[in-house]
Design an enzyme around this catalytic site. Structure first.
Site, short mmCIF file in Angstrom:
data_model
loop_
_atom_site.label_atom_id
_atom_site.label_comp_id
_atom_site.label_asym_id
_atom_site.label_seq_id
_atom_site.Cartn_x
_atom_site.Cartn_y
_atom_site.Cartn_z
N ALA A 15 83.36 16.50 30.00
CA ALA A 15 83.92 16.91 28.71
C ALA A 15 84.70 18.22 28.84
O ALA A 15 85.84 18.34 28.35
CB ALA A 15 82.80 17.05 27.68
N VAL A 16 84.11 19.21 29.52
CA VAL A 16 84.79 20.51 29.64
C VAL A 16 85.96 20.41 30.62
O VAL A 16 87.04 20.95 30.38
CB VAL A 16 83.79 21.61 30.07
CG1 VAL A 16 84.52 22.92 30.34
CG2 VAL A 16 82.73 21.81 29.00
N SER A 42 83.21 9.17 41.05
CA SER A 42 84.49 9.27 40.33
C SER A 42 85.71 9.25 41.26
O SER A 42 86.84 9.30 40.79
CB SER A 42 84.54 10.55 39.50
OG SER A 42 83.52 10.55 38.57
N ARG A 103 75.58 34.05 35.64
CA ARG A 103 75.88 34.92 34.49
C ARG A 103 75.17 36.26 34.49
O ARG A 103 75.75 37.27 34.11
CB ARG A 103 75.54 34.18 33.19
CG ARG A 103 76.53 33.10 32.86
CD ARG A 103 76.20 32.47 31.53
NE ARG A 103 76.95 31.24 31.36
CZ ARG A 103 76.49 30.18 30.71
NH1 ARG A 103 75.29 30.20 30.15
NH2 ARG A 103 77.23 29.11 30.59
N CYS A 134 78.10 28.88 25.45
CA CYS A 134 79.00 28.57 24.32
C CYS A 134 78.60 29.29 23.03
O CYS A 134 79.45 29.83 22.32
CB CYS A 134 79.03 27.07 24.10
SG CYS A 134 77.42 26.28 24.18
N GLN A 161 73.80 23.61 16.77
CA GLN A 161 74.62 23.29 17.95
C GLN A 161 74.88 21.79 18.11
O GLN A 161 73.97 20.97 18.01
CB GLN A 161 73.95 23.87 19.21
CG GLN A 161 73.91 25.38 19.17
CD GLN A 161 73.31 26.03 20.41
OE1 GLN A 161 72.52 26.96 20.27
NE2 GLN A 161 73.66 25.59 21.60
N SER A 164 77.88 18.01 21.93
CA SER A 164 78.79 18.25 23.07
C SER A 164 78.25 19.30 24.03
O SER A 164 78.65 19.33 25.19
CB SER A 164 80.17 18.69 22.57
OG SER A 164 80.05 19.86 21.80
N LYS A 220 69.38 33.17 26.60
CA LYS A 220 70.76 33.34 27.09
C LYS A 220 71.56 34.12 26.05
O LYS A 220 72.32 35.03 26.37
CB LYS A 220 71.43 31.98 27.29
CG LYS A 220 71.08 31.27 28.57
CD LYS A 220 71.82 29.92 28.60
CE LYS A 220 71.21 28.99 29.63
NZ LYS A 220 71.70 27.60 29.48
N HIS A 248 79.97 24.08 17.26
CA HIS A 248 78.73 24.81 16.99
C HIS A 248 78.92 25.70 15.75
O HIS A 248 79.98 26.31 15.57
CB HIS A 248 78.39 25.76 18.15
CG HIS A 248 77.85 25.08 19.37
ND1 HIS A 248 77.62 23.74 19.47
CD2 HIS A 248 77.45 25.61 20.56
CE1 HIS A 248 77.12 23.45 20.67
NE2 HIS A 248 77.02 24.58 21.35
P1 A2P Z 1 81.05 12.58 37.61
O1 A2P Z 1 81.76 12.08 36.39
O2 A2P Z 1 81.63 12.07 38.89
O3 A2P Z 1 79.53 12.43 37.53
P2 A2P Z 1 79.63 16.44 31.50
O4 A2P Z 1 79.24 17.88 31.34
O5 A2P Z 1 80.60 15.96 30.46
O6 A2P Z 1 78.41 15.57 31.60
O7 A2P Z 1 80.40 16.34 32.91
C1 A2P Z 1 79.83 16.75 34.12
C2 A2P Z 1 80.90 16.81 35.21
O8 A2P Z 1 80.29 17.30 36.40
C3 A2P Z 1 81.50 15.45 35.57
O9 A2P Z 1 82.86 15.61 35.93
C4 A2P Z 1 80.67 15.05 36.79
O10 A2P Z 1 81.33 14.17 37.68
C5 A2P Z 1 80.51 16.39 37.46
N1 A2P Z 1 79.39 16.40 38.39
C6 A2P Z 1 78.08 16.24 38.09
N2 A2P Z 1 77.32 16.31 39.21
C7 A2P Z 1 78.17 16.53 40.24
C8 A2P Z 1 78.02 16.71 41.65
N3 A2P Z 1 76.82 16.68 42.23
N4 A2P Z 1 79.14 16.92 42.40
C9 A2P Z 1 80.34 16.98 41.80
N5 A2P Z 1 80.55 16.82 40.48
C10 A2P Z 1 79.49 16.58 39.71
#
Ligand code: A2P
Length: 344
Positions: A15-16, A42, A103, A134, A161, A164, A220, A248
């Site tokens: 999402a971010v 991905s 942080r 956030c 909150q 998201s 936090k 939020h």
């Molecule tokens: P992926 O989509 O391949 O799992 P959100 O905060 O919206 O859940 O997104 C998390 C983001 O962090 C996604 O792009 C996810 O990729 C990525 N991510 C999560 N775990 C890993 C990891 N171990 N290595 C690289 N990217 C990661």
């Protein structure tokens, strides 16, 4: 015109990560190329930036050596930042980290550019600049100008909150729970991302509970606010997850050392950077999450004096969690970093 930058986005499919691409384009950040990184699952998918498509690569220890970048935005969770940020730094990039991992490290600047942009200059100590939580970002944007006027002493905040904050999976779980409700099956719904079903509910727990019975999210807000404002404020937070998709809201009570002049408080907030005053209660005008989503500012309303104590002020603020609370703040940090580096 500043030199165009090579940008990596770790968590580009999240999402971010997706919003970072939108904000970089909207704020016309000087981008030479994009390196989208995510997990192995991905690889091969594509992200779009200004009409150009970039293939997602797997985040590995060597990827930054093979494809060096100037700026690496990390937004894939604290354990990913803990493991991989150092490889980006070693390859010569500045890391702008959106997770909680760095942080509170005393050598890592924690920055909301509207409040403490100069702290960015400390980035060379570790190569890392941290993006705050956030809920903290939108709160300090409002606290900072008021502190300058009336000298802040204590803050009591309750947050509302959005889903998201738990990423795409959090938003998806809220939508599915709502669908279950309309199918008369909410009592069969099994929450996995949130500790309870969020649809038609409020959950007074974000993150885990600590020994003092506050949640990690609440602490936090306390620790990060003090670090950003360079002030030992007394702060108490109650963080609540609400069935809202992506903005939020916060009800904040501010205790000052000086007496509050409401007119002056409104004037300074109307002029404060990245803050929008929306405070016409008689016309039913105040910020609400549905109308504020997809914006880059923190909206403030319901500003009112305490009934009993002239040194206390109450207000309400709302901001898009994915933008103000994450992507927009990260891009603004990058803009300032670039500005300072140009002057060196
Ligand atoms: P992926 O989509 O391949 O799992 P959100 O905060 O919206 O859940 O997104 C998390 C983001 O962090 C996604 O792009 C996810 O990729 C990525 N991510 C999560 N775990 C890993 C990891 N171990 N290595 C690289 N990217 C990661």
């Amino acid at each position: 015109m500043p030199k165009k930058q090579k940008i990596a986005i770790v968590g580009a499919t999240g999402a971010v990560g997706e919003e970072l691409l939108n904000v970089l384009a909207e704020l016309d950040f000087p981008v030479e190329s994009i390196l989208p990184l995510a997990s192995a699952k991905s690889v091969g998918s594509e992200v779009e930036f200004k009409g150009k498509f970039y293939k997602v690569k797997e985040l590995t220890q060597s990827v930054f050596k093979e494809h060096p970048v100037d700026i690496a935005f990390f937004s894939a969770g604290a354990t990913v930042s803990e493991k991989y940020a150092k490889f980006a730094v070693e390859s010569g990039a500045v890391v702008i980290d959106n997770t909680s991992h760095f942080r509170m490290d005393k050598d890592v600047p924690l920055v909301v550019p509207e409040c403490n942009a100069l702290d960015i200059k400390e980035w060379k100590k570790t190569g890392i600049i941290a993006n705050p939580n956030c809920s903290t970002i939108q709160m300090v944007q409002v606290l900072k100008p008021l502190d300058g006027l009336f000298d802040l002493k204590r803050v009591d905040v309750s947050t509302y909150q959005a889903a998201s904050g738990a990423g795409k999976e959090g938003m998806q779980e809220l939508v599915e729970a709502m669908q279950s409700f309309f199918a008369f099956k909410l009592d069969e719904f099994k929450a996995e991302v949130f500790p309870h079903t969020l649809a038609l509910n409020l959950i007074p727990q974000i993150d885990i509970f600590m020994d003092n019975d506050y949640t990690k999210e609440e602490l936090k807000m306390v620790n990060e606010t003090q670090k950003i404002l360079h002030k030992n404020l007394e702060i108490s937070a109650t963080c609540v997850r609400v069935p809202v998709l992506r903005s939020h809201s916060e009800a904040i009570t501010l205790h000052f050392k000086k007496e509050v002049d409401i007119k002056k408080a409104k004037e300074i907030l109307a002029k404060a950077p990245s803050v929008v005053l929306m405070d016409e209660p008689k016309n039913k005008k105040y910020p609400m999450p549905l109308m504020i989503s997809d914006t880059n500012e923190t909206y403030v309303g319901r500003i009112r004096a305490d009934i009993y104590d002239k040194k206390i002020l109450h207000l309400w603020c709302v901001a898009d969690q994915i933008r103000v609370g994450a992507a927009t703040n990260a891009v603004r940090i990058a803009q300032k970093w670039l500005e300072f580096e140009k002057c060196n």
